[in-house]
Design an enzyme around this catalytic site. Structure first.
Site, PDB file in Angstrom:
ATOM      1  N   ASP A 133      47.787  32.928  27.961  1.00  0.00           N
ATOM      2  CA  ASP A 133      46.440  33.481  28.164  1.00  0.00           C
ATOM      3  C   ASP A 133      45.425  32.618  27.420  1.00  0.00           C
ATOM      4  OD1 ASP A 133      47.638  35.604  29.426  1.00  0.00           O
ATOM      5  OD2 ASP A 133      47.103  37.095  27.915  1.00  0.00           O
ATOM      6  N   ARG A 183      46.018  29.127  35.752  1.00  0.00           N
ATOM      7  CA  ARG A 183      45.478  30.405  36.223  1.00  0.00           C
ATOM      8  C   ARG A 183      43.964  30.355  36.021  1.00  0.00           C
ATOM      9  NH1 ARG A 183      46.583  34.883  32.086  1.00  0.00           N
ATOM     10  NH2 ARG A 183      48.694  34.857  32.873  1.00  0.00           N
TER      11      ARG A 183
HETATM   12  P1  FDA Z   1      34.326  40.510  38.869  1.00  0.00           P
HETATM   13  O1  FDA Z   1      34.218  40.905  37.429  1.00  0.00           O
HETATM   14  O2  FDA Z   1      33.274  39.661  39.463  1.00  0.00           O
HETATM   15  O3  FDA Z   1      34.514  41.815  39.722  1.00  0.00           O
HETATM   16  C1  FDA Z   1      34.593  41.802  41.134  1.00  0.00           C
HETATM   17  C2  FDA Z   1      34.988  43.180  41.606  1.00  0.00           C
HETATM   18  O4  FDA Z   1      36.342  43.437  41.217  1.00  0.00           O
HETATM   19  C3  FDA Z   1      34.197  44.309  40.974  1.00  0.00           C
HETATM   20  O5  FDA Z   1      33.026  44.585  41.690  1.00  0.00           O
HETATM   21  C4  FDA Z   1      35.183  45.446  41.047  1.00  0.00           C
HETATM   22  O6  FDA Z   1      35.202  45.994  42.332  1.00  0.00           O
HETATM   23  C5  FDA Z   1      36.494  44.772  40.784  1.00  0.00           C
HETATM   24  N1  FDA Z   1      36.858  44.774  39.364  1.00  0.00           N
HETATM   25  C6  FDA Z   1      36.811  43.734  38.503  1.00  0.00           C
HETATM   26  N2  FDA Z   1      37.233  44.107  37.282  1.00  0.00           N
HETATM   27  C7  FDA Z   1      37.520  45.407  37.368  1.00  0.00           C
HETATM   28  C8  FDA Z   1      37.991  46.357  36.447  1.00  0.00           C
HETATM   29  N3  FDA Z   1      38.241  46.062  35.191  1.00  0.00           N
HETATM   30  N4  FDA Z   1      38.186  47.628  36.887  1.00  0.00           N
HETATM   31  C9  FDA Z   1      37.964  47.969  38.162  1.00  0.00           C
HETATM   32  N5  FDA Z   1      37.497  47.101  39.076  1.00  0.00           N
HETATM   33  C10 FDA Z   1      37.287  45.849  38.701  1.00  0.00           C
HETATM   34  N6  FDA Z   1      40.445  36.578  31.101  1.00  0.00           N
HETATM   35  C11 FDA Z   1      40.485  35.731  30.041  1.00  0.00           C
HETATM   36  O7  FDA Z   1      39.453  35.481  29.413  1.00  0.00           O
HETATM   37  N7  FDA Z   1      41.680  35.150  29.681  1.00  0.00           N
HETATM   38  C12 FDA Z   1      42.837  35.361  30.376  1.00  0.00           C
HETATM   39  O8  FDA Z   1      43.879  34.811  30.019  1.00  0.00           O
HETATM   40  C13 FDA Z   1      42.801  36.243  31.494  1.00  0.00           C
HETATM   41  N8  FDA Z   1      43.910  36.499  32.237  1.00  0.00           N
HETATM   42  C14 FDA Z   1      43.789  37.200  33.426  1.00  0.00           C
HETATM   43  C15 FDA Z   1      44.888  37.284  34.292  1.00  0.00           C
HETATM   44  C16 FDA Z   1      44.744  37.879  35.538  1.00  0.00           C
HETATM   45  C17 FDA Z   1      45.927  37.943  36.477  1.00  0.00           C
HETATM   46  C18 FDA Z   1      43.480  38.422  35.923  1.00  0.00           C
HETATM   47  C19 FDA Z   1      43.275  39.037  37.282  1.00  0.00           C
HETATM   48  C20 FDA Z   1      42.409  38.364  35.055  1.00  0.00           C
HETATM   49  C21 FDA Z   1      42.553  37.767  33.803  1.00  0.00           C
HETATM   50  N9  FDA Z   1      41.471  37.691  32.923  1.00  0.00           N
HETATM   51  C22 FDA Z   1      41.565  36.848  31.832  1.00  0.00           C
HETATM   52  C23 FDA Z   1      40.259  38.531  33.134  1.00  0.00           C
HETATM   53  C24 FDA Z   1      39.159  37.770  33.866  1.00  0.00           C
HETATM   54  O9  FDA Z   1      38.620  36.775  33.044  1.00  0.00           O
HETATM   55  C25 FDA Z   1      38.035  38.718  34.290  1.00  0.00           C
HETATM   56  O10 FDA Z   1      37.447  39.294  33.150  1.00  0.00           O
HETATM   57  C26 FDA Z   1      38.463  39.836  35.227  1.00  0.00           C
HETATM   58  O11 FDA Z   1      39.423  39.389  36.153  1.00  0.00           O
HETATM   59  C27 FDA Z   1      37.228  40.394  36.001  1.00  0.00           C
HETATM   60  O12 FDA Z   1      36.680  39.414  36.818  1.00  0.00           O
HETATM   61  P2  FDA Z   1      36.956  39.321  38.398  1.00  0.00           P
HETATM   62  O13 FDA Z   1      37.149  37.904  38.721  1.00  0.00           O
HETATM   63  O14 FDA Z   1      38.094  40.171  38.738  1.00  0.00           O
HETATM   64  O15 FDA Z   1      35.693  39.759  39.179  1.00  0.00           O
END
Ligand code: FDA
Length: 311
Positions: A133, A183
């Site tokens: 991570d 990732r």
């Molecule tokens: P974004 O935040 O733009 O959201 C898009 C849509 O997705 C939202 O409108 C909602 O519908 C849905 N959504 C997103 N988050 C949600 C939540 N918590 N609850 C409900 N709905 C939600 N970060 C980091 O700094 N270091 C790391 O090592 C990792 N590792 C990691 C692994 C994996 C497999 C994932 C999916 C994510 C991470 N992250 C992470 C977290 C990442 O940085 C980020 O904070 C989250 O994925 C939220 O961003 P999104 O890209 O999902 O979209």
């Protein structure tokens, strides 16, 4: 960045709030939306339930910033045991570790040794890569060093990289000769505008560009793998269109999402024969991680408040 998001991310590191939250039943209830339970057995059961849907998994025990190296040793032993349990259960479940859980704040050499032990064992049991991570920006250089050192010895290690950091494009470019497993995530920590894009549209564009770079011909020839780790359906669809238009082989990419978030999208991806991994968190030390999940979506806070009222 919204005020609510800032406040939640600032609160994620507050020890008093952590102590209060972990005692409150309604908060524990809302945590269960994102994690199947605190024990490894809960995570393994959830992974087993997802596998028939063609959804594979990544397991991670919550915890960060340890206070002594004995805890890092315990975490390392725990992950060695998880790798054995996954093999025995015949699951397609990788693992993901946080450098600070392996002792990075206390002794970088011990942290490296712990990581190497885990990667060696993963290689022995044929379960790779082990994901690292990415934590907040002061850890990026040290985490890159850990990754490079392990990667020189084994291909069995992958690294999360954050699209919100200005530096990530160059960091990825520097890693490309290794044909790395990366990732791509947007980034979950409270970062100042000096180091990270404050605007969502810039973070989204950076995410898209980084994924494309990792799927370019030269990267693929070197064996790069990209994990498209987002719940953002618009962004995932945009990338899917690129993948199909450019006939990117499925070996070059995988979608990755968090347990309990956008379940419909997870099922849609699996049904359309895309490779999809769901990261399942477990463990007792869930508070900072949970606050970061709340910060990602204001509706999650409403969900907690509803539980509070309906209790
Ligand atoms: P974004 O935040 O733009 O959201 C898009 C849509 O997705 C939202 O409108 C909602 O519908 C849905 N959504 C997103 N988050 C949600 C939540 N918590 N609850 C409900 N709905 C939600 N970060 C980091 O700094 N270091 C790391 O090592 C990792 N590792 C990691 C692994 C994996 C497999 C994932 C999916 C994510 C991470 N992250 C992470 C977290 C990442 O940085 C980020 O904070 C989250 O994925 C939220 O961003 P999104 O890209 O999902 O979209």
């Amino acid at each position: 960045m919204s005020l609510m998001r800032k406040a939640l991310l600032a609160g994620s590191t507050n020890p008093w709030l952590r102590e209060q939250a972990t005692k409150r039943a309604f908060i524990r209830k809302s945590v269960s939306k994102f994690m199947p339970g605190e024990k490894i057995e809960d995570a393994l059961a959830a992974a087993t339930a997802l596998q028939p849907e063609r959804i594979t998994t990544i397991l991670t025990r919550l915890g960060e910033n340890l206070t002594n190296l004995a805890e890092a040793e315990e975490v390392t032993e725990h992950y060695l045991d998880v790798l054995n349990r996954v093999k025995t259960a015949g699951l397609d479940a990788q693992i993901s570790v946080k450098p600070t859980q392996l002792g990075l704040d206390l002794d970088a050499a011990v942290c490296q040794r712990n990581l190497d032990r885990i990667v060696d064992h993963a290689e022995r049991v044929g379960n790779m890569p082990v994901w690292i991570d990415m934590e907040s920006s002061p850890y990026v250089d040290r985490t890159l060093k850990l990754f490079r050192t392990s990667r020189e010895k084994s291909r069995g290690v992958g690294l999360a990289m954050q699209a919100y950091l200005y530096r990530t494009a160059k960091d990825i470019e520097d890693l490309l000769p290794l044909g790395p497993a990366i990732r791509v995530v947007k980034g979950a920590y409270l970062e100042p505008p000096e180091v990270a894009y404050p605007r969502k549209s810039d973070v989204d564009q950076s995410f898209y560009t980084l994924c494309l770079r990792l799927m370019a011909d030269d990267a693929r020839k070197r064996g790069a793998l990209v994990h498209i780790a987002t719940h953002d359906v618009t962004l995932a669809d945009r990338l899917t269109r690129f993948i199909d238009a450019n006939k990117i082989p499925s070996s070059a990419y995988e979608f990755a999402m968090l347990y309990g978030i956008q379940r419909g999208q997870q099922q849609r991806l699996a049904a359309s024969r895309r490779r999809i991994r769901v990261l399942i968190s477990y463990g007792e030390y869930w508070f900072p991680w949970y606050m970061r999940r709340l910060a990602e979506r204001p509706a999650n806070v409403t969900f907690v408040l509803k539980n509070l009222v309906g209790r």
